[in-house]
Structure formats: C-alpha cells, structure tokens
Design an enzyme around this catalytic site. Structure first.
Site, short mmCIF file in Angstrom:
data_model
loop_
_atom_site.label_atom_id
_atom_site.label_comp_id
_atom_site.label_asym_id
_atom_site.label_seq_id
_atom_site.Cartn_x
_atom_site.Cartn_y
_atom_site.Cartn_z
N THR A 1 0.47 -1.29 0.04
CA THR A 1 0.05 -0.29 0.13
C THR A 1 0.83 1.22 0.02
OG1 THR A 1 -0.16 0.39 2.44
CG2 THR A 1 -2.03 -1.13 1.25
N GLU B 1 -5.25 -4.18 3.31
CA GLU B 1 -4.84 -5.23 4.46
C GLU B 1 -5.51 -5.61 5.10
OE1 GLU B 1 -4.30 -1.48 3.94
OE2 GLU B 1 -2.54 -0.58 5.41
N LYS C 1 -10.91 19.29 11.19
CA LYS C 1 -11.82 19.90 13.54
C LYS C 1 -12.22 21.54 13.29
CE LYS C 1 -8.92 15.78 14.63
NZ LYS C 1 -8.14 15.97 14.20
N TRP D 1 -15.85 17.59 14.50
CA TRP D 1 -15.82 16.77 13.25
C TRP D 1 -16.63 17.38 12.33
CZ3 TRP D 1 -13.63 11.11 14.36
CH2 TRP D 1 -12.52 11.35 14.98
#
Ligand code: AMP
Length: 548
Positions: free
Chosen positions: A186, A332, A441, A446
C-alpha cells in the site's frame, strides 16, 4: 475434545482445479496489450497455469520466492496469480502508477527475484535497471512476435517461451495453508509503502466470503468485468471469487480507464457485473451521456476504493437500470470488509432518496470481518448512527503485521486500525465519513469531508469535488471546497451556500470554493488530498480577517 473432520489445507490451487473441472468452458476474455483479444476457458487457463508453474520450477523458482508483476488485467496475469502461488511462490503485484523510485524501493524491499512485465512497462524497468541487480529473471508477458529488444535489460525472457513445451498438467503440491501466496504494497501518503502478505488460507477464506450472495452480485451465468486493476489489492479478489462461482471473467487489459472500450466489452461480452473505483464510473457514465450508448445486460456496478457519490448511484439506476453495490475495504483487508447490497425487499419498499442514501454508505460487514468504532482512548463507541470514531477491524483475512516491518501503530490488541472514521448504524450498516487525516476539525467538532463532497457532486456544474481542511484563526480549521467543473459554469460561494443549506448543518457549509482544471489522483485512483493540501498550503479564507 477435538472435532473429527479432515484437515485439508486451504490452497489457491484448489480454486483452479475446481473451476477447470466444473466450469472448464466458461470464458475468460482479455484485451491484449499488443491489440486484439484473447479468449479461452478455465480448463485451458488451468493448463497454461500448470505450464507456467513447470517453467518457473525449471528455472529454479523456490518456495517463498517473490515474483513481481508489472501487468494489466489479462489472462497472463491471471495465470501468474495461480501458477506462482500454486507451487509455493509469492506473486507480488507492483502498481505501475507509483513513482519509479517507489517501485524500485518496493522491488528491493520485497527482494523480487523475478519480474514479469508487459511491453508497456519495459521503459519503466529500463529506467530502473541500476536497481535491479538482485532480480534474476525478467520475463516479458508477450509472444515471440512482439518480443522487444532492450540494451539496458539483459536476457529478457519471453513469457510464451517459458511455457512452451511444458506439461499441461501438474500435481499441485500440498503445503501448509498459512504459506504466503501474494504480496501487495500500500502506498501510504507518508513514509515507505507497506507490504501486505496474503496467505493461501486468508485468500481462500476471503474468496469464500466474497463469493457470498450479499457480497458479490454475480454467480454462474454472469460475466464479471474486473476494471479494478489486478495490481491493486488482488483485483479485489475477483480473480479468485469469479472462478469459484463459475462466472465468466472479462479483463480490460491496458484499456481499464477507457469508457469506449469498457462500454464495448460490457455490451459485446454480456457483462452483468462490473467492479471499479468511482472515477472509472464517472468516466464511463460521461461517455454514455455523450455517445448515447447503453450498458447492455449489465445489472450491477460494484464500486469501492473511495466513497461512491450518490450522483453515480442515481445515474446508473435512472438511466441504465444498474444497481450500485458499494463495498468498503483496504489492501490490508484482502480487501473486502463490507458491502452495501440491498435486498429485493429493500429495493421495493424504500423511496428513491432513502435507497440511494443507504447505497451511498458502506453497508454490512462481510461474515468473517468484525468491526468496531473507538474513540481516541480506544474505548468502544455505540452503534447508534450518531457516534463517530476510528474504525477497527479483525478477522482471518485482515493483515496481522506488515511485511518486514517491526512495528506498526495500526496493530494493537488484536485489532487493526483502518485509519478511517466511521459511524455504525443500529442495524450494523457502516458509514465511512472520512480518513482520519482528512477530517475537518472545526471549533472542536468533526465535519465529514465525504458527506460534503457527496452533496457537491450532486450539483450539475461539478465533474468532481473534494473538500479539504484549511487553517482558520477562529475555528482552527474550516472546509474548503475544490471543484473540477463539468462545464464552464463556476457557481459563487453564495450559490454554493444555497446548495448546501438544508442538506448539511449550517456550520458544515464550506467557507470558500476554488476551481481547478484537473483533480490530482493517487496511484490507486483516489482524489489525492495530500497534493491538494500542499497546493493550497497558503490558502486564506476570505472570512478569516485576522489571517489575511
Ligand atoms: P487501499 O488500501 O488503497 O485499497 O485503500 C483503502 C482505503 O480506501 C480505505 O481505508 C478507505 O479510506 C478508502 N475506501 C475504500 N473503499 C471505500 C468506500 N466504499 N468508501 C469510502 N472510502 C473507501
């Protein structure tokens, strides 16, 4: 007390044997790198994979040896998937879209002893020649008629020569199912790329999981167009799941980003299910709009790798009767983690808006993948459709450590931290709101860049949109909207404010908009937000008076 069932190893060669026995005549169609198409059935594919395996062994390939591939989606790459792993080698798919220095680093780190390359990538390898001293064999994936010459790379081997004269059958060896089978790096945005080393067992279990009806919307009698590159997360496992379910495979070769070729393949090969990243589907839908062409028998569009904007889901359905199945996953996680495939009852009972909203999320975890969301202190958060936190996963096809990497902060307490931020709804439906490094943020709260992008993409003036955080004196960070316009239209920020009002909370609405002539993408087809943040490093919001 132990159970009394047979302990047969889960090996990749068993997929090949199964498909050859039961779906021997089911076709695999590939677009050749040098032009034209190649077609054969699973039986012939198994025979050529056996020849390849014999060829590799004859040239001294040893168990565990890494065999690099720089290759498109085609029949030879598929043969490598099976022929290399089948005799205990590790097929290592290299992403040719990475920077050459990264490719050189990866080849060295993986200690590739073999490199299989398309003619397309020979110049790339020639440029890296000084870094290939430990590579023993370079094989060009072509026939003798198309064999190139190279002054920099000595002793190029021809793929077809490697196979020629070798037996078409082989007793695939039996070994420990935990043996490594495939390797894929990756490309993190920081630091070196990280290697994910799949085992035979993880690949088989993933293929079983992916082949389930709620995950792969294709089976016997279907034709799967794998647009997702086989050099990205094992082609999302389609080269393994497709043969198990007996589906025809359609592989677009070097033409994977070409709307015209994709449309032609879909129509002429009777494609019913096609899988790719959102940018591919945007290009295809754009081509269909311009050409007036259709999608033949296609019923499902599998989409993943990045959030699928609702505008794609809507257009596929309204114009082409195609149902979108959005999956979430990572290299993954082999990569399947979850899938948003609705049941027929849901399709019939939900309003268009409600259906699209659900398809625009990432869906239900695959059986075999456990999920949880946690806060910064790793405390588990509820599945209430409100709390958002770091998404963590575990399961037999989730990577437990990176290849030749001592420590990874992503692995802790038996869980893998995905780096994604998510909400989980009470019925388990997953909703990815951001990458941890992409969240905005603002005033301590958020803001989801994905949700803002999805709403921006619904605007007719937008070809592609990205939202990034930029510093703001009062709010710490505020969202900046970046738009690749569809036409010449460039709505002002006031017009954008109107567009977002009612769709998101007022304090989420981006404070400014900038228009770009092209959107940067990563090697795996995602919008490159790191590049955008760098490009707009000095950006100042017009309402940030203290910081002008
Ligand atoms: P890769 O390892 O290159 O496949 O990238 C994995 C990452 O892609 C994930 O961690 C997510 O950030 C992103 N991703 C993959 N699928 C989706 C999806 N359906 N929605 C949102 N993000 C996704």
């Amino acid at each position: 007390m132990q159970g009394l069932m047979m302990d047969r190893p889960l090996l990749i060669s068993s997929i090949l044997q199964y498909a050859a026995s039961y779906y021997g005549d089911t076709e695999i169609v590939s677009v050749n790198t040098e032009g034209g198409e190649h077609r054969y059935g699973y039986r012939a594919m198994a025979q050529r994979s056996a020849q390849l395996a014999h060829g590799l062994l004859a040239h001294g390939m040893k168990t565990g040896e890494r065999v690099g591939t720089l290759a498109w989606n085609n029949h030879r790459h598929l043969e490598l998937y099976y022929g290399v792993s089948g005799v205990g080698g590790v097929v290592h798919t290299l992403n040719p879209r990475l920077f050459p220095e990264q490719i050189a680093w990866i080849i060295k780190h993986a200690e590739d002893r073999w490199l299989f390359t398309e003619t397309t990538f020979l110049p790339l390898l020639e440029a890296l020649a000084d870094h290939l001293d430990r590579v023993r064999h370079i094989v060009v994936m072509t026939d003798r008629a198309h064999m190139p010459e190279s002054s920099r790379l000595k002793q190029l081997m021809c793929y077809e020569d490697l196979l020629e004269g070798q037996p078409e059958t082989i007793d695939w060896p039996e070994f420990d199912e935990h043996t490594a089978a495939a390797l894929c790096y990756t490309s993190g945005t920081t630091g070196h790329p990280k290697g994910v080393l799949y085992s035979h067992r993880s690949t088989l279990l993933h293929a079983y999981g992916a082949a389930m009806g709620d995950m792969l919307a294709a089976g016997r009698g279907d034709a799967i167009l794998a647009v997702v590159p086989m050099f990205h997360a094992a082609g999302w496992g389609l080269p393994y799941a497709g043969p198990i379910v007996g589906a025809k495979l359609v592989l677009p070769g070097p033409k994977m980003a070409d709307g015209e070729t994709l449309q032609r393949l879909i129509e002429t090969e009777g494609v019913t299910y096609a899988a790719g990243v959102p940018t591919i589907w945007m290009a295809l839908l754009g081509y269909l709009r311009e050409s007036g062409k259709t999608l033949g028998r296609m019923r499902y569009a599998g989409v993943g790798g990045a959030a699928c904007p609702p505008s794609i889901i809507r257009e596929f359905h309204e114009r082409h009767g195609v149902i979108t199945a959005q999956g979430w996953g990572m290299t993954e996680t082999s990569p399947l983690g979850s899938m948003a495939l609705l049941s027929r009852a849901e399709h019939e009972s939900l309003s268009d808006e409600a259906r699209i909203a659900r398809q625009a999320m990432q869906g239900r975890a695959a059986f075999g993948v456990e999920m949880r969301i946690v806060d910064d202190s790793h405390a588990e958060l509820p599945w209430d459709g409100v709390a958002s936190g770091r998404l963590q996963v575990r399961g037999p096809w989730v990577c437990s450590a990176y290849f030749r990497t001592e420590h990874s902060s992503a692995h802790r307490d038996g869980w893998f931290d995905t780096g994604d931020v998510a909400i989980i709804h009470p019925d388990g439906w997953l909703q990815i709101t951001d990458r941890t490094k992409d969240v905005i943020k603002s005033g301590g709260e958020w803001i989801s860049s994905i949700e803002l992008e999805n709403h921006a993409m619904a605007h007719p003036a937008v070809a592609q949109a990205a939202v990034i955080a930029r510093p703001h004196t009062k709010w710490t960070e505020r969202p900046l909207l970046i738009v690749l316009p569809a036409k010449d239209q460039q709505p002002s920020i006031d017009e954008w404010r109107k567009h977002f009002t009612g769709r998101v909370a007022d304090w989420w609405i981006p404070d400014d908009v900038v228009y770009v002539e092209e959107m940067p993408h990563t090697a795996t087809g995602k919008v490159n937000k790191l590049a955008l943040r760098e490009r707009y490093a000095d950006f100042r919001f017009s309402n940030d008076r203290e910081n002008q």
